[in-house]
Design a protein around this motif. Structure first.
Motif, PDB file in Angstrom:
ATOM      1  N   ALA A  54      76.605 -38.458   3.748  1.00 47.12           N
ATOM      2  CA  ALA A  54      76.295 -38.709   5.157  1.00 47.12           C
ATOM      3  C   ALA A  54      74.798 -38.888   5.354  1.00 47.12           C
ATOM      4  CB  ALA A  54      76.812 -37.554   6.016  1.00 47.12           C
ATOM      5  N   LEU A  55      74.025 -38.128   4.582  1.00 46.63           N
ATOM      6  CA  LEU A  55      72.570 -38.247   4.639  1.00 46.63           C
ATOM      7  C   LEU A  55      72.130 -39.666   4.287  1.00 46.63           C
ATOM      8  CD1 LEU A  55      69.789 -36.507   4.696  1.00 46.63           C
ATOM      9  CD2 LEU A  55      70.016 -36.583   2.221  1.00 46.63           C
ATOM     10  N   LEU A  60      78.386 -30.076  -1.849  1.00 48.61           N
ATOM     11  CA  LEU A  60      78.307 -30.630  -0.499  1.00 48.61           C
ATOM     12  C   LEU A  60      78.147 -32.146  -0.566  1.00 48.61           C
ATOM     13  CD1 LEU A  60      75.920 -27.897   0.967  1.00 48.61           C
ATOM     14  CD2 LEU A  60      78.408 -28.037   1.203  1.00 48.61           C
ATOM     15  N   LEU A 103      72.270 -30.992  -2.681  1.00 49.04           N
ATOM     16  CA  LEU A 103      73.504 -30.846  -1.919  1.00 49.04           C
ATOM     17  C   LEU A 103      74.724 -31.155  -2.776  1.00 49.04           C
ATOM     18  CD1 LEU A 103      72.403 -32.561   1.425  1.00 49.04           C
ATOM     19  CD2 LEU A 103      72.808 -30.119   1.075  1.00 49.04           C
ATOM     20  N   SER A 104      74.624 -32.180  -3.607  1.00 49.14           N
ATOM     21  CA  SER A 104      75.749 -32.561  -4.461  1.00 49.14           C
ATOM     22  C   SER A 104      76.080 -31.467  -5.469  1.00 49.14           C
ATOM     23  CB  SER A 104      75.433 -33.869  -5.190  1.00 49.14           C
ATOM     24  OG  SER A 104      75.239 -34.926  -4.272  1.00 49.14           O
ATOM     25  N   MET A 148      76.760 -21.896   6.215  1.00 45.63           N
ATOM     26  CA  MET A 148      76.382 -22.370   4.881  1.00 45.63           C
ATOM     27  C   MET A 148      76.610 -21.264   3.850  1.00 45.63           C
ATOM     28  SD  MET A 148      72.762 -24.125   5.941  1.00 45.63           S
ATOM     29  CE  MET A 148      72.649 -25.280   7.296  1.00 45.63           C
ATOM     30  N   HIS A 195      79.993 -34.556   0.628  1.00 45.62           N
ATOM     31  CA  HIS A 195      80.198 -35.276   1.887  1.00 45.62           C
ATOM     32  C   HIS A 195      78.929 -35.271   2.720  1.00 45.62           C
ATOM     33  CE1 HIS A 195      82.305 -36.841   5.399  1.00 45.62           C
ATOM     34  NE2 HIS A 195      81.739 -35.880   6.117  1.00 45.62           N
ATOM     35  N   GLU A 196      78.267 -34.116   2.791  1.00 51.03           N
ATOM     36  CA  GLU A 196      77.021 -34.022   3.548  1.00 51.03           C
ATOM     37  C   GLU A 196      75.933 -34.867   2.904  1.00 51.03           C
ATOM     38  OE1 GLU A 196      73.982 -30.573   5.294  1.00 51.03           O
ATOM     39  OE2 GLU A 196      75.899 -30.032   4.369  1.00 51.03           O
ATOM     40  N   ASN A 255      69.740 -28.425   6.777  1.00 48.39           N
ATOM     41  CA  ASN A 255      70.948 -28.349   5.958  1.00 48.39           C
ATOM     42  C   ASN A 255      70.771 -27.249   4.912  1.00 48.39           C
ATOM     43  OD1 ASN A 255      69.361 -29.518   3.869  1.00 48.39           O
ATOM     44  ND2 ASN A 255      70.001 -31.586   4.457  1.00 48.39           N
TER      45      ASN A 255
END
Length: 272
Positions: free
Chosen positions: A124-125, A118, A113-114, A206, A120-121, A174
């Motif tokens: 949050a995970l 992403l 994700l990074s 997405m 922020h997501e 996600n």
């Protein structure tokens, strides 16, 4: 640096931090009050009501007393988490999930994700892990899905079944989850299914990365369904997605699949 922080969170070296990590990664830990519905439970992978049972049953219980690997080396060129030596040995992979936990899979998801921006997501995970003291359900389901996706063409139905069960239990995927599914289906030459879930990513707001898109297009080329691949890209355009030609051109593809890249670039240049 974000991955380094995640690794430190899940793989502390001090005795106090190690005890804390084990407390919220162990199945023996009691769930905190008002536990969020997006954290895993022992019944997350009950397949008893499926018409077909997967060839290798996924784990039914979380890990107990997970053993933490050595500290993360940010200067190493090795993958964030090493892939299993034999991805087709699902019994061994699921056994390790039960005994060693899902920390590695959480780190892989965080890293993926990074890298796609992403952050922020991703954070949050990990806030769920840190603040709630439990592993998010999306990590658990994606770990099982990824095991099936990497096990070879014979398990693509198990991967799709895991994804559908994930949705039916109210767990939202996600971008990493769907990227794993699309890549696995593409590698299994299930081009129509890969295209379907590529569009699903767009419908969910997405943005698939180049590697995920090319996995679907390469499958179309291998199966000699180039025209269907072009239609897929046109459908993606209608949904507002634009694949960067330079990103496609500079991406790394498997040997012998250069034509897939050229086909994608040809479609990108199409004025329609």
């Amino acid at each position: 640096m974000a991955t380094v922080a995640a690794r430190r969170l899940l793989r502390p070296t001090s005795f106090t931090a190690l005890s804390s990590a084990r407390r919220f990664l162990s199945s023996n830990a009691s769930p905190p009050p008002n536990r969020s519905s997006n954290t895993n439970s022992p019944v997350s992978f009950d397949w008893s009501d499926d018409e077909e049972n997967p060839s290798a049953p996924p784990p039914t219980t979380p890990a107990k007393n997970p053993a933490l690997p050595p500290p993360y080396d940010p200067f190493s060129k090795k993958p964030v988490v090493a892939d299993p030596a034999d991805p087709t040995n699902l019994q061994e992979i699921f056994h390790r999930m039960r005994t060693e936990g899902l920390a590695d899979y959480a780190i892989k998801m965080f890293d993926g994700l990074s890298k796609d921006g992403l952050t922020h997501e991703a954070l949050a995970l990990f806030s769920v892990i840190k603040d709630k003291g439990a592993m998010p359900d999306v990590v658990a389901h994606t770990a099982v899905l990824e095991a099936y996706a990497n096990a070879g063409p014979g398990h693509w139905r198990d991967a799709v079944r895991t994804y559908n069960r994930m949705l039916s239990t109210g767990v939202a995927p996600n971008a990493y989850t769907l990227a794993v599914l699309v890549k696995g289906l593409g590698a299994s030459d299930r081009c129509a299914e890969a295209g379907k879930y590529l569009l699903d990513m767009l419908d969910r707001g997405m943005r698939p990365n180049v590697a995920t898109c090319l996995a679907a297009f390469e499958a179309h080329v291998r199966m000699e369904k180039v025209e269907e691949g072009k239609l897929l890209l046109e459908e993606m355009k209608k949904k507002g997605f634009t694949l960067d030609e330079e990103a496609v051109r500079s991406s790394t593809v498997k040997r012998g699949h250069e034509y897939a890249k050229m086909t994608a670039i040809e479609c990108l240049r199409c004025p329609c």
